[in-house]
Motif scaffolding. Structure first.
Motif, PDB file in Angstrom:
ATOM      1  N   ALA A 257       1.078  -1.141   0.091  1.00  0.00           N
ATOM      2  CA  ALA A 257       0.133   0.062  -0.006  1.00  0.00           C
ATOM      3  C   ALA A 257       0.879   1.317  -0.114  1.00  0.00           C
ATOM      4  O   ALA A 257       0.548   2.203  -0.780  1.00  0.00           O
ATOM      5  N   LEU A 258       1.869   1.455   0.754  1.00  0.00           N
ATOM      6  CA  LEU A 258       3.027   2.414   0.997  1.00  0.00           C
ATOM      7  C   LEU A 258       3.488   2.657  -0.596  1.00  0.00           C
ATOM      8  O   LEU A 258       3.594   3.687  -0.972  1.00  0.00           O
ATOM      9  N   ALA A 259       3.757   1.550  -1.216  1.00  0.00           N
ATOM     10  CA  ALA A 259       4.583   1.910  -2.492  1.00  0.00           C
ATOM     11  C   ALA A 259       3.414   2.501  -3.587  1.00  0.00           C
ATOM     12  O   ALA A 259       3.755   3.188  -4.358  1.00  0.00           O
ATOM     13  N   LEU A 260       2.296   1.760  -3.343  1.00  0.00           N
ATOM     14  CA  LEU A 260       1.264   2.060  -4.338  1.00  0.00           C
ATOM     15  C   LEU A 260       0.817   3.853  -4.097  1.00  0.00           C
ATOM     16  O   LEU A 260       0.467   4.454  -4.975  1.00  0.00           O
ATOM     17  N   ALA A 261       0.742   4.071  -2.914  1.00  0.00           N
ATOM     18  CA  ALA A 261       0.364   5.357  -2.456  1.00  0.00           C
ATOM     19  C   ALA A 261       1.129   6.464  -2.870  1.00  0.00           C
ATOM     20  O   ALA A 261       1.085   7.536  -3.574  1.00  0.00           O
ATOM     21  N   ARG A 262       2.661   6.054  -2.878  1.00  0.00           N
ATOM     22  CA  ARG A 262       3.519   6.936  -3.396  1.00  0.00           C
ATOM     23  C   ARG A 262       3.564   6.854  -4.997  1.00  0.00           C
ATOM     24  O   ARG A 262       4.276   7.708  -5.497  1.00  0.00           O
ATOM     25  N   ALA A 263       3.122   5.904  -5.560  1.00  0.00           N
ATOM     26  CA  ALA A 263       2.866   5.877  -6.987  1.00  0.00           C
ATOM     27  C   ALA A 263       1.573   6.665  -7.399  1.00  0.00           C
ATOM     28  O   ALA A 263       1.292   6.703  -8.570  1.00  0.00           O
ATOM     29  N   ARG A 264       0.890   7.553  -6.307  1.00  0.00           N
ATOM     30  CA  ARG A 264      -0.095   8.353  -6.501  1.00  0.00           C
ATOM     31  C   ARG A 264      -1.246   7.503  -6.963  1.00  0.00           C
ATOM     32  O   ARG A 264      -1.981   7.916  -7.742  1.00  0.00           O
ATOM     33  N   ARG A 265      -1.564   6.201  -6.612  1.00  0.00           N
ATOM     34  CA  ARG A 265      -2.613   5.273  -6.578  1.00  0.00           C
ATOM     35  C   ARG A 265      -3.616   5.574  -5.614  1.00  0.00           C
ATOM     36  O   ARG A 265      -3.121   5.799  -4.247  1.00  0.00           O
ATOM     37  N   SER A 266      -4.752   5.456  -5.891  1.00  0.00           N
ATOM     38  CA  SER A 266      -5.645   5.440  -4.559  1.00  0.00           C
ATOM     39  C   SER A 266      -5.868   4.091  -4.239  1.00  0.00           C
ATOM     40  O   SER A 266      -6.014   3.138  -4.893  1.00  0.00           O
ATOM     41  N   VAL A 267      -5.508   4.072  -2.869  1.00  0.00           N
ATOM     42  CA  VAL A 267      -5.268   2.776  -2.116  1.00  0.00           C
ATOM     43  C   VAL A 267      -6.279   2.676  -0.781  1.00  0.00           C
ATOM     44  O   VAL A 267      -6.328   3.520  -0.054  1.00  0.00           O
ATOM     45  N   LEU A 268      -7.013   1.540  -0.695  1.00  0.00           N
ATOM     46  CA  LEU A 268      -7.436   1.188   0.752  1.00  0.00           C
ATOM     47  C   LEU A 268      -6.951  -0.280   1.210  1.00  0.00           C
ATOM     48  O   LEU A 268      -6.898  -1.227   0.627  1.00  0.00           O
ATOM     49  N   VAL A 269      -6.652   0.104   2.237  1.00  0.00           N
ATOM     50  CA  VAL A 269      -6.098  -0.932   3.156  1.00  0.00           C
ATOM     51  C   VAL A 269      -7.248  -1.487   4.179  1.00  0.00           C
ATOM     52  O   VAL A 269      -7.864  -0.836   4.908  1.00  0.00           O
TER      53      VAL A 269
END
Length: 553
Positions: A21-33
């Motif tokens: 999730a951290l990597a995806l959020a830093r890739a500017r993706r919308s992420v829900l955990v």
């Protein structure tokens, strides 16, 4: 939780899920955990072999991980996933906004928001997702020995890399439940010379060859089965055998069955496969490739749900690898959607409906002032007949008519022409302008009929543009002037937010090269800088491609 479709929903908030999730959020993706708060290592006081975080309490790592995900815009909720299903063909919570109109046809980033899956929480909330990362871990199924489960993760252990150092040189008893037990006995012998192998009821004794190897390493083999774990003052003190004898120990090692927490994946057709060791089934896992991609497109797994041997550090690394693969997959999908929308925008840019939609969206599109290059080049010309190509809301035509020209103004939009006619009437020049509704790709102006032909920022694909400019040149009377102005290609490098259609941009030199030098005198073919303000309010310099040519008498 937002109403929109998430790029990725991560199920499981352990090291693998939070790392992904951290990597995806830093890739500017919308992420829900979505995390149920039931980590496998909850009983453990500390985790080890995590470089830079050795001996950190597992809960501290998870708390820090949550904060980091949230810091980059990710969302973390506590809850249990009740079900996962494939979504239908229609988008859910889509944020796709591109309509293919001239204004937004070039804005395709993140345009494909169609959900493949819907994740339903146990409280009824639903989260549509384009991709799934499942990091739900596994369950350690312990032998049914009284007192064993209560000490799990404290002084009932399994992994020597997790706890071996902490019980080094102590009395360690390995519960034998099959071939895995002898492997564990040899492994734990590296940390202590005081290792005993104790059978569970119904477990056969080691064969001769294995007994010799155990004896060679100083591992004591106990014949009587274990009946219970002995505890005193909240500390394991040994095991009681079925004979009643108590064997004093400081720690007990057991090889649990490693069962993947994968029930939620079954509706997607993903089922665990068995893990074998020494011919014995020791657990199961969801099969996946090296990035965590499963057989179900759009679903990735990371951590113990797919790799039963993964520790905290390797689980976190697997989450990162899966996140990178997921982002690459989304980029590929975004690319395809962008190309589709781009082509649609190119088509609609020259359709009447697209321009009508654009003009109707706002009461005014243009500033109401004449284009500055027209003013600069036509101010000193002797008024005559003028053709204003792509008149829009009429500012150029009204300016020309106000200086004595008789103007024919053409545009593809009836809404634009209605506004232009109203502006001309307000300026008192309505009688000097003829408004013509026409698609310039099909409309052919009268040959040699105009003393001035002005085309301001007419941007078409290369071949169509050259054909149009040739027809406009043919409409210029002998001695007349052809004025063509466009956005220079270098404007695409600025923050002016030009339509990103490189094939439709052109230079003045390119336009001039299409004129017959025997019939035309090119007066000007240059790039002119012009100060403006970009959509964010910053002062920038843009460039106009300006071509002025006079038809030889």
């Amino acid at each position: 939780m937002r109403d929109e479709t998430y790029d990725v929903v991560v199920v499981g908030g352990g090291p693998a899920g939070l790392s992904g999730a951290l990597a995806l959020a830093r890739a500017r993706r919308s992420v829900l955990v979505v995390d149920s708060g039931e980590p496998r290592n909850a009983p453990a006081r500390h985790m080890h072999n995590y470089l830079g975080r050795d001996a950190t309490p597992p809960g501290d790592l998870r708390a820090d991980g949550r904060e980091e995900v949230i810091r980059y815009g990710g969302e973390v909720v506590t809850g249990r996933v009740a079900g996962v299903a494939r979504h239908g063909a229609e988008p859910a919570g889509s944020t796709r906004t591109s309509t293919g109109t001239p204004d937004d046809a070039a804005s395709h980033e993140g345009a494909s928001r169609d959900a493949r899956f819907v994740v339903t929480l146990d409280d009824g909330r639903r989260a549509p997702a384009r991709r799934l990362l499942v990091s739900t871990g596994l369950t350690d199924e312990l032998p049914d020995v009284p007192g064993l489960a209560a000490r799990w993760g404290r002084d009932v252990l399994s992994c020597p890399y997790c706890h071996g150092w902490e019980v080094r040189d102590q009395r360690i008893g390995v519960l034998a439940g099959g071939p895995v037990a002898t492997h564990l006995a040899h492994l734990w012998r590296q940390w202590s010379p005081h290792v005993l192998l104790l059978p569970l009821p119904g477990t056969p004794a080691p064969g001769a060859e294995e007994a010799e190897a155990l004896a060679a390493r100083g591992v004591v083999v106990v014949e009587e089965p274990v009946a219970a774990v002995e505890v005193s003052d909240d500390r394991l003190t040994g095991v009681r055998l079925v004979t009643g004898e108590v064997v004093e120990l400081d720690a007990v090692v057991v090889g649990p069955r490693l069962t993947a927490r994968a029930e939620l994946l079954e509706p997607l057709g993903l089922k665990p496969v068995e893990i074998e060791m020494g011919g014995q089934v020791v657990g199961d896992r969801i099969p996946a490739d090296s990035t965590g991609a499963t057989a179900e497109p759009g679903v990735w797994v990371a951590g113990n749900v797919t790799d039963a041997a993964a520790q905290v550090l390797t689980s976190a690394a697997a989450g990162l690898s899966a996140a990178a693969a997921i982002n690459a997959d989304l980029v590929a999908e975004d690319r395809g959607a962008a190309v589709e929308a781009y082509r649609l925008g190119m088509r609609r840019m020259f359709e009447r409906e697209g321009w009508e939609e654009r003009y109707r969206a706002r009461p005014a599109i243009w500033s109401g002032r004449p284009n500055p290059q027209l003013v600069a080049e036509a101010a000193d010309l002797t008024p005559g007949r003028a053709l204003d190509v792509g008149s829009g809301e009429g500012a150029d035509a009204v300016w020309l008519a106000g200086r004595g020209w008789r103007v024919t103004g053409t545009d593809i939009s009836t809404t634009a022409l209605e506004r232009a006619a109203a502006h001309a009437a307000e300026a008192g020049v309505g009688g000097r302008i003829e408004w013509v509704h026409a698609d310039l790709r099909e409309h052919v102006p009268d040959a040699g009929a105009y003393d001035l032909v002005s085309a301001q920022f007419m941007h078409l694909p290369g071949a169509e543009r050259r054909e149009l400019f040739a027809r406009l040149a043919a409409a210029v009377a002998p001695g007349g002037t052809l004025l063509i102005v466009g956005h220079h290609p270098r404007d695409l490098r600025t923050t002016a937010h030009r339509m990103h259609f490189p094939d439709m941009m052109y230079t003045a030199e390119e336009v001039a090269s299409g004129l017959d030098p025997d019939a035309w005198e090119v007066v000007t073919a240059e790039t002119r800088p012009r100060a403006t303000v970009d959509p964010e309010g910053r002062e920038i310099t843009i460039h106009d491609a300006v071509m002025v040519a006079r038809r030889r008498p």
